[in-house]
Write a protein that holds these residues in place. Structure first.
Motif, short mmCIF file in Angstrom:
data_model
loop_
_atom_site.label_atom_id
_atom_site.label_comp_id
_atom_site.label_asym_id
_atom_site.label_seq_id
_atom_site.Cartn_x
_atom_site.Cartn_y
_atom_site.Cartn_z
N ASP A 128 -10.36 -14.01 -9.50
CA ASP A 128 -8.87 -14.70 -9.39
C ASP A 128 -8.96 -15.15 -7.80
O ASP A 128 -9.18 -14.24 -7.37
CB ASP A 128 -8.07 -14.10 -9.74
N VAL A 129 -9.15 -16.58 -8.05
CA VAL A 129 -9.21 -17.38 -6.37
C VAL A 129 -7.22 -18.29 -6.32
O VAL A 129 -7.33 -18.95 -7.23
CB VAL A 129 -10.31 -17.76 -6.06
N LYS A 130 -6.86 -18.13 -5.28
CA LYS A 130 -6.34 -19.20 -5.02
C LYS A 130 -6.30 -19.80 -3.75
O LYS A 130 -6.53 -18.37 -2.40
CB LYS A 130 -4.74 -18.77 -5.12
N VAL A 131 -6.30 -20.60 -3.47
CA VAL A 131 -6.49 -21.73 -2.04
C VAL A 131 -5.03 -22.68 -1.35
O VAL A 131 -4.97 -23.16 -2.15
CB VAL A 131 -7.60 -22.32 -2.34
N ARG A 148 -6.85 -16.38 -0.91
CA ARG A 148 -6.16 -15.27 -1.62
C ARG A 148 -7.74 -14.64 -3.03
O ARG A 148 -7.23 -15.69 -3.99
CB ARG A 148 -4.82 -14.71 -2.08
N ARG A 193 -6.79 -10.39 -10.08
CA ARG A 193 -5.31 -11.61 -10.66
C ARG A 193 -3.90 -11.61 -9.63
O ARG A 193 -3.87 -10.93 -9.07
CB ARG A 193 -4.43 -10.84 -11.55
N TYR A 217 -1.17 -14.27 -8.07
CA TYR A 217 0.32 -14.61 -8.02
C TYR A 217 0.08 -16.09 -6.93
O TYR A 217 -0.53 -17.41 -7.20
CB TYR A 217 1.28 -13.81 -8.24
N SER A 218 1.20 -15.92 -5.72
CA SER A 218 1.24 -16.52 -5.53
C SER A 218 0.06 -17.24 -4.53
O SER A 218 -1.10 -16.80 -4.07
CB SER A 218 1.87 -16.03 -4.05
N PRO A 219 0.29 -18.63 -3.99
CA PRO A 219 -1.46 -19.41 -3.30
C PRO A 219 -0.71 -19.07 -1.56
O PRO A 219 -2.08 -19.59 -1.30
CB PRO A 219 -0.50 -20.64 -3.81
N MET A 220 0.29 -18.51 -1.24
CA MET A 220 0.45 -18.05 -0.12
C MET A 220 0.68 -17.05 0.97
O MET A 220 0.93 -15.82 0.22
CB MET A 220 1.72 -18.49 0.10
N ILE A 221 0.13 -16.48 2.02
CA ILE A 221 0.05 -15.61 2.51
C ILE A 221 0.98 -15.71 4.11
O ILE A 221 1.22 -16.37 4.22
CB ILE A 221 -1.24 -15.23 3.00
#
Lengths: 579, 190
Positions: free
Chosen positions: B32-35, B53, B57, B59-63
């Motif tokens: 699972d990926v979020k950018v 990220r 799984r 969730y948040s797209p932020m770091i």
């Protein structure tokens, strides 16, 4: 097929799959890419309108004619389109109509931090709010179903973190809706008082029906948690932060529909937990709704109404543990955005600064002219406010006509500068308006506009001639200058300010980043001749800095526009070439 | 377990292409990926940041501060600015190129000295090298992003072909060879 997609790209995919065939929008961060991506589907007619009001009314026209339609804008764009919005709520639609509004909590690229959910409540329109790209796609399709079932335009509310984050989506097929013929129906579509009075109760009934729908829809779902000492109601990107921090510890009511909000679902959720908290960015909309139901709830007294959230702010406010980092031990200088090397706005701003005039500014890349060292913009309010503003400024204090100008970009002028100029011509103020014509909509990433002669799909299109337009309004003093030529700009500004009539200066040079723009290439400083006087530094060009007490030109940035060379009195920078 | 990669730099340096490439790579690997990206005004030469990220799984797209396993920095001052986002045992990979921000250019602020030593002094893992020269040697100063990705690739147990496949997908055909050269330059630097 699974694909990583920006939220905005996923909305465009949703438009495609839902059989939308008409898209009209004005660009605005963070909404711009929806329409750009929609234009890539041959099956969708997509265009850039001159402003959001025109876009929304055009989309409504397409819906009326029987085609599923769309318009998308940023939060402040919806202010421009608010007029049709409120009355479209009364008429309802023929074919489905979906409206995107994209908020910018944290103001990454905006002049305010308004919460557009207020519009859904005020205009009595349903609003869906996705929390990632998969929902952006699914909710777009759902919005068309709701639109046609409940005879209403539907607002899909995005925010920067959903619009500009990529996550995984599952692609589907395009399904064309059954054709809907246009049938004349003045009772429904002519909103004069007698008919509008009959439509208003229908709007209220619709809201009641949608509230009932909101009670049962899967997009308002309870995610169970082990510990019922706390329950969280949340939506949009805040949901992601809550889940990141809490996992499945506490129950969460995740709302996909923000207007109308459910009543019974919220009451029963509240009854199942000891402490009820609402986590939502910007204003306390859900919280206020909970309070109106008589529920004890925590919201904005803990979770600020300012800036965007993150998992850390949510953890901090819920008093849960979080990691700290190790900060660099001294202050790190800020790196604000700047006008690019070779930006055609720079020369004109330098002249305005040098002449110490008041400058009423507008919205676009050129807003960056407000920063040091150019420091050449006094005000920035909204699209078109420079041209309307200077009229009030010099009409109320005529002595200021000799030392005040308005600056506005070509796209912004087409958006809402024209009507301000009509006011100047009609009510006869001695205003000087400078149109910074860089032949593109720059800040949002190079969108075409009515002055460029090219449409959204990249094909030749109608082209508005700025000089002719301005003259036809009744402005007779019109000059066109090249902002790479400082002396020419200086003369034109002085001449316009000295005249007792309204003046327009068109400062024309295409954006330096456009692919078809050719430059002579980087120059270098002759360090034998440079005395380190820093005259070339007055223009705030990112390619120029001082090394070893001499001017140094960064060859990777410099395009050879030659503006700096016109400031050098020692011949250290090569004379500007014509191109 | 979610892993976090931050890409930081100066608007216009090609950070978005770097995040696109690694985003696609992790999707291809079944994660699972979020950018999360920043568009609009900050792209005009401002400080920019992209979050990538991946995990089972996400969730948040932020770091957030203290959360990044890796930071890829395109410029030295930006490495200093975002140091606080690194995990205690994370790795900060940075290009040593210096680009003065406007407050430094106009003399309102000064560019910090000995940035590398000061970051190391915090007890953090710093991998600083001249990615610009390597990119230029590979054919373009604009390939700094691929040099940095090559460097990052050393920390992942993936075959070169996995990386090359997504690079080919993401860059225009006529620049593929140059970008692959830049990738290897970063990967193989001492």
């Amino acid at each position: 097929m699974k694909k990583l997609m920006l939220g905005n790209e996923a909305v465009a995919r949703g438009l495609y799959e839902a059989g939308c065939s008409f898209v009209s929008s004005y660009p605005g961060t963070p909404s711009t890419e929806i329409t750009e991506e929609a234009a890539k589907y041959d099956e969708i007619y997509a265009e850039r309108a001159p402003n959001e009001k025109v876009a929304m009314e055009s989309a409504f026209g397409a819906s009326l004619a029987g085609k599923r339609s769309f318009c998308g804008q940023k939060h402040v764009g919806l202010n421009v389109a608010a007029d049709p919005l409120f009355t479209i709520s009364y008429t309802g639609v023929n074919a489905g109509m979906v409206i995107v509004v994209a908020d910018d909590a944290g103001m990454h690229s905006s002049q305010n931090e308004q919460d557009s959910r207020h519009y859904a409540i005020a205009a009595k329109l349903p609003m869906l709010e996705p929390s990632d790209s998969a929902e952006a796609l699914a909710f777009t399709k759902l919005a068309y179903e709701l639109s046609e079932t409940y005879d209403t335009a539907v607002i899909l509310k995005m925010c920067t973190r959903v619009a500009h984050s990529q996550s995984i989506v599952e692609l589907g097929e395009r399904v064309l809706p059954d054709p809907v013929p246009y049938v004349k129906n003045p009772q429904k579509y002519v909103m004069m008082p007698a008919m509008a009075k009959k439509r208003h109760p229908i709007v209220e009934e619709r809201t009641a029906k949608l509230t009932a729908w909101a009670e049962n829809t899967e997009i308002n779902r309870i995610e169970e948690g082990k510990d019922h000492s706390l329950g969280i109601i949340t939506a949009s990107t805040s949901y992601q932060y809550v889940k990141e921090v809490c996992g499945d510890t506490y129950p969460v009511l995740k709302l996909g529909m923000i207007n109308p909000l459910p009543v019974e679902k919220i009451k029963s959720f509240a009854a199942s937990v000891d402490r009820l908290v609402v986590v939502e960015e910007l204003d306390g909309i859900i919280e206020t709704h909970c309070r109106s139901l008589g529920l004890a709830v925590e919201g904005k007294e803990t979770f600020t109404c300012m800036d965007e959230f993150s998992q850390k702010t949510v953890a901090r406010d819920l008093k849960l543990p979080f990691e700290e980092g190790r900060a660099f031990p001294e202050e790190v200088p800020a790196r604000p955005p700047v006008l690019c090397a070779g930006c055609p706005h720079r020369g004109m701003f330098h002249i305005l600064n040098k002449n110490k005039v008041n400058v009423l500014g507008d919205i676009g890349c050129y807003t960056l002219g407000a920063l040091a060292p150019l420091s050449a913009i006094d005000t920035t309010i909204c699209m078109g406010a420079s041209v309307s503003g200077i009229h009030g400024f010099v009409k109320s204090t005529p002595e200021n006509a000799k030392n005040t100008v308005a600056v506005i970009g070509d796209s912004t002028f087409m958006h809402s500068g024209i009507t301000g100029l009509v006011n100047i011509a009609y009510n006869e103020s001695n205003a000087t308006v400078i149109i910074l014509d860089n032949s593109i909509t720059g800040m949002t990433g190079h969108q075409q506009n009515p002055t460029t002669g090219i449409n959204l799909k990249g094909d030749p299109a109608g082209k508005i001639n700025l000089e002719e337009l301005v003259k036809s309004i009744g402005i007779t003093d019109v000059a066109v200058v090249d902002p790479y030529k400082l002396e020419e700009c200086d003369k034109a500004v002085k001449a316009a300010l000295s005249k007792d009539c309204p003046s327009v200066i068109i400062s024309r040079r295409p954006c330096a980043l456009l692919k078809n723009v050719k430059h002579p290439g980087a120059i270098s400083c002759d360090t034998d001749k440079c005395v380190g006087c820093r005259s070339c530094m007055q223009i705030g060009c990112p390619a120029i800095s001082i090394r070893d007490k001499k001017a140094y030109i960064d060859g990777t940035l410099c395009v050879g526009c030659g503006v700096c060379a016109q400031l050098c009195r020692f011949g250290a920078l090569p004379e500007r070439k014509e191109f | 377990m979610t892993k976090n990669i931050m890409i930081v730099g100066v608007g216009g340096q090609g950070t978005l292409l770097a995040s696109k490439i690694i985003g696609k790579l992790f999707v291809a690997k079944g994660f699972d990926v979020k950018v999360s990206e920043v568009h609009g005004m900050s792209q005009r030469g401002g400080s920019v940041v992209t979050y990538v990220r991946f995990g089972d799984r996400v969730y948040s797209p932020m770091i957030d501060k203290g959360e990044a396993d890796y930071i890829l920095s395109f410029e030295l001052l930006e490495a200093a600015r975002w140091t606080e986002y690194l995990k205690k045992d994370g790795i900060l990979i940075t290009n040593t190129q210096k680009t003065n921000p406007m407050p430094v250019i106009i003399g309102a602020a000064s560019y910090p000295e000995n940035i590398e030593e000061k970051i190391k002094g915090l007890g953090l893992n710093l991998d600083a090298f001249d990615a610009l020269s390597l990119a230029e040697a590979a054919g373009s100063a604009k390939a700094v992003n691929l040099v940095l990705l090559g460097r990052l690739s050393r920390h992942f147990d993936y075959a070169d072909e996995d990386w090359l496949a997504v690079i080919r997908e993401c860059v225009p055909e006529k620049f593929i060879d140059m970008n692959i050269k830049a990738f290897y330059a970063g990967k193989e630097v001492k």
